[in-house]
Design an enzyme around this catalytic site. Structure first.
Site, PDB file in Angstrom:
ATOM      1  N   ARG A 144      -4.470  -9.925   4.643  1.00 50.38           N
ATOM      2  CA  ARG A 144      -4.528  -9.789   3.063  1.00 50.38           C
ATOM      3  C   ARG A 144      -3.245  -9.668   2.471  1.00 50.38           C
ATOM      4  NH1 ARG A 144      -9.232  -6.378   0.901  1.00 50.38           N
ATOM      5  NH2 ARG A 144      -8.763  -7.391  -0.981  1.00 50.38           N
ATOM      6  N   LYS A 185       0.649  -1.236  -0.035  1.00 51.93           N
ATOM      7  CA  LYS A 185      -0.173  -0.228   0.111  1.00 51.93           C
ATOM      8  C   LYS A 185       0.596   1.194  -0.120  1.00 51.93           C
ATOM      9  CE  LYS A 185      -4.319  -1.755   1.407  1.00 51.93           C
ATOM     10  NZ  LYS A 185      -5.473  -1.911   2.655  1.00 51.93           N
TER      11      LYS A 185
END
Length: 242
Positions: free
Chosen positions: A233, A199
């Site tokens: 995740r 991210k």
């Protein structure tokens, strides 16, 4: 999808997605999360019909070829229902901050797992001007409200998993505050899920491009695991599992 932030387009065809899913299982994935609508910052929504066209053939084949539970990553009740009928058993709801209880009722009647993720705004707008007085307290209060409201719609306590939504309507300092105080959410007595893989906040911290953020993601995951997070995740299953 053709436009996800990390690997958009790499597994866009059903055949490629199915093969990749089976490879992730061989690498050690405990759950497969399948999504047909990008939720990267600024992403444009797609129709339910297009989303189903992308995900249903993949879910149907994965359900036939592996016993690993399949999660449908969607904001739309009609997509979730089609996915459950195709073999999914978990609804991963990145828009859990909702007033329409239709998706909650579906989770209740299907007895599926239900992941409630916090988001401020929508994927299209969430990173414009995220603002909080106390991000940890506000996310905690959000979970308390959702646990109550979704329970009123019929979801049982043991169906819930909670995801603080790193990068979903959060500035860098909000993401770091959530990571640093992750243990706060253990008081809710539900499994916690975290998605930090590749991210942008990791890029902000390190300057690394998206394909070189694995070390930072693993560091954040280790910190979260110590704090009590149980589900992760990730794009990089072998490394994360190790």
């Amino acid at each position: 999808t053709p436009d996800s932030f990390s690997d958009g387009g790499r597994y866009f065809s059903a055949g490629d997605a199915i093969a990749h899913g089976l490879e992730l299982v061989r690498q050690g994935a405990d759950i497969l999360d399948v999504g047909g609508e990008s939720t990267r910052p600024g992403a444009t929504p797609v129709s339910a019909e297009e989303e189903c066209r992308r995900v249903i053939p993949v879910i149907r084949q994965l359900a036939r070829q592996t016993s690993v539970p399949i999660s449908i990553d969607t904001m739309k009740p009609e997509v979730a229902q089609a996915a459950l009928e195709a073999g999914a058993s978990i609804i991963n709801d990145v828009a859990a901050n909702r007033s329409d209880p239709a998706l909650w009722r579906l989770a209740a009647t299907s007895c599926s797992g239900y992941v409630a993720m916090h988001i401020q705004g929508t994927p299209l707008t969430m990173q414009a001007t995220p603002a909080y007085d106390d991000v940890v307290l506000e996310v905690l209060q959000f979970f308390q409200r959702i646990l109550s409201e979704a329970s009123n719609a019929g979801i049982t306590h043991d169906q819930f998993v909670l995801d603080v939504g790193i990068g979903f309507g959060k500035a860098l300092e909000h993401n770091l505050e959530l990571l640093g105080r992750m243990a706060t959410f253990r008081q809710l007595q539900r499994p916690l899920m975290l998605g930090v893989s590749r991210k942008s906040f990791l890029g902000r911290l390190t300057g690394a491009p998206v394909e070189k953020r694995l070390p930072g993601a693993l560091a954040a995951s280790c910190l979260a695991r110590v704090a009590g997070v149980e589900l992760f995740r990730t794009h990089d299953v072998v490394e994360a599992a190790q």
